[in-house]
Design an enzyme around this catalytic site. Sequence first.
Site, short mmCIF file in Angstrom:
data_model
loop_
_atom_site.label_atom_id
_atom_site.label_comp_id
_atom_site.label_asym_id
_atom_site.label_seq_id
_atom_site.Cartn_x
_atom_site.Cartn_y
_atom_site.Cartn_z
N SER A 26 -19.38 -25.53 8.63
CA SER A 26 -18.41 -25.75 9.70
C SER A 26 -19.03 -25.18 10.97
O SER A 26 -19.90 -24.31 10.89
CB SER A 26 -17.13 -24.99 9.39
N TYR A 50 -11.62 -17.49 5.79
CA TYR A 50 -12.29 -18.81 5.84
C TYR A 50 -13.62 -18.69 6.57
O TYR A 50 -14.65 -19.18 6.08
CB TYR A 50 -11.39 -19.83 6.55
N1 LIG Z 1 -11.30 -30.88 8.84
C1 LIG Z 1 -11.99 -30.02 9.60
O1 LIG Z 1 -11.63 -29.80 10.78
C2 LIG Z 1 -13.21 -29.33 9.05
C3 LIG Z 1 -14.05 -28.68 9.97
C4 LIG Z 1 -15.18 -28.02 9.51
C5 LIG Z 1 -15.47 -28.02 8.15
N2 LIG Z 1 -14.64 -28.65 7.28
C6 LIG Z 1 -15.00 -28.61 5.85
O2 LIG Z 1 -15.10 -29.93 5.36
C7 LIG Z 1 -14.89 -29.92 3.95
C8 LIG Z 1 -13.94 -31.03 3.58
O3 LIG Z 1 -12.68 -30.78 4.15
P1 LIG Z 1 -11.77 -31.94 4.79
O4 LIG Z 1 -11.64 -31.66 6.23
O5 LIG Z 1 -12.23 -33.27 4.36
O6 LIG Z 1 -10.36 -31.56 4.15
P2 LIG Z 1 -9.52 -32.25 2.97
O7 LIG Z 1 -9.16 -33.65 3.34
O8 LIG Z 1 -8.44 -31.30 2.67
O9 LIG Z 1 -10.54 -32.33 1.74
C9 LIG Z 1 -10.90 -31.20 1.00
C10 LIG Z 1 -11.38 -31.68 -0.35
O10 LIG Z 1 -11.85 -30.55 -1.10
C11 LIG Z 1 -11.32 -30.68 -2.39
N3 LIG Z 1 -11.26 -29.41 -3.11
C12 LIG Z 1 -10.63 -28.26 -2.77
N4 LIG Z 1 -10.81 -27.33 -3.72
C13 LIG Z 1 -11.59 -27.91 -4.68
C14 LIG Z 1 -12.13 -27.48 -5.92
N5 LIG Z 1 -11.89 -26.26 -6.40
N6 LIG Z 1 -12.90 -28.35 -6.63
C15 LIG Z 1 -13.13 -29.59 -6.19
N7 LIG Z 1 -12.62 -30.08 -5.04
C16 LIG Z 1 -11.87 -29.23 -4.30
C17 LIG Z 1 -9.94 -31.29 -2.21
O11 LIG Z 1 -9.51 -31.82 -3.44
P3 LIG Z 1 -7.96 -31.89 -3.91
O12 LIG Z 1 -7.46 -33.24 -3.46
O13 LIG Z 1 -8.03 -31.77 -5.41
O14 LIG Z 1 -7.24 -30.76 -3.26
C18 LIG Z 1 -10.29 -32.35 -1.17
O15 LIG Z 1 -10.84 -33.48 -1.79
C19 LIG Z 1 -14.40 -28.51 3.59
O16 LIG Z 1 -15.47 -27.76 3.05
C20 LIG Z 1 -13.98 -27.94 4.95
O17 LIG Z 1 -14.08 -26.54 4.99
C21 LIG Z 1 -13.52 -29.30 7.69
#
Ligand SMILES: NC(=O)c1ccc[n+]([C@@H]2O[C@H](COP(=O)([O-])OP(=O)(O)OC[C@H]3O[C@@H](n4cnc5c(N)ncnc54)[C@H](OP(=O)(O)O)[C@@H]3O)[C@@H](O)[C@H]2O)c1
Length: 267
Positions: free
Chosen positions: A129, A142
């Site tokens: 991130s 986080y």
């Molecule tokens: N959105 C942002 O602004 C942002 C910014 C910087 C970095 N990120 C990073 O991007 C990544 C993806 O996040 P996103 O924004 O796409 O959010 P998201 O839509 O909430 O997706 C998160 C994904 O991670 C999965 N997950 C959580 N815990 C897990 C586990 N124990 N085993 C396997 N899968 C798991 C969730 O699965 P379930 O459906 O089973 O919960 C979901 O598919 C994360 O690492 C996050 O920290 C996001």
Amino acid sequence: MSAVLITGCSSGIGAATVQWFLARGWTVYATARQPQSLPHHPLCRPLAMDVDDPASVRAAFELVGHELPRLDAVVNNAGYGLSGSFESISEEAIRRQFETNVFGLMRVSRAALAQFRAQGGGVLVNVASMGGRLSFPFYAPYHASKWAVEGFSESLAFEAAEIGVRVKLIEPGAIRTDFYGRSAEFVHDPALSAYNAAVERSTSRMQAVGGKGSDPALVAAAIWQACTDGSERLRYPVGPDARLLLGLRRWISDRRYLRLMRQRLMR
Ligand SMILES: NC(=O)c1ccc[n+]([C@@H]2O[C@H](COP(=O)([O-])OP(=O)(O)OC[C@H]3O[C@@H](n4cnc5c(N)ncnc54)[C@H](OP(=O)(O)O)[C@@H]3O)[C@@H](O)[C@H]2O)c1
């Protein structure tokens, strides 16, 4: 034909990355805790994987090893954000945050490296991130997890190169996904009233920032670039906010950064 395994594909960046690679003819091992949520596509192989669960990581990689002569890339995307005042968050909740964002990512990295070493190379992409190189208020656990991912990946890049593996760090800014909704774990203890006003303001501003975030396809494109550019480049910031804030963080002092974020997010 190239193949990639991606974690956390049920929504957001993971789901967009699955589509991005499928559209470019890759075989995609799309993994999720609930694999029934994954797309039906001739090149998509939905697999169950909870990165917190060593047995499920092992089983998924064993299956891939049996089915494929070569796995070109592994994308560690699964993760979520734990927020609230540090004092209100239990040690157990922090351990869960690290179990997924750090130890889960390391677990998948270990399995990926074994596969890559056996086949003589590969690309390991870790979704960190912009919050792995700077921080916002009330996200201390986080940020600690994402800063850990940054340090882990940068150091791993040295040794991984010895076995022909390129390690990549994706650093998204705010992205419109379930990160700010369904996946968010927000802890609030009204008894810790000294924090209440700042927590409320900061939380609603962060939600607004998330709502105006970039499209997850932008991150998918960066992950694709990291997998295919053949370069030694380590970090890929994604989105205008990530580029701006990471640049700013490098040039202004800690004191000015803290003051700026306090004014923008807490007052
Ligand atoms: N959105 C942002 O602004 C942002 C910014 C910087 C970095 N990120 C990073 O991007 C990544 C993806 O996040 P996103 O924004 O796409 O959010 P998201 O839509 O909430 O997706 C998160 C994904 O991670 C999965 N997950 C959580 N815990 C897990 C586990 N124990 N085993 C396997 N899968 C798991 C969730 O699965 P379930 O459906 O089973 O919960 C979901 O598919 C994360 O690492 C996050 O920290 C996001």
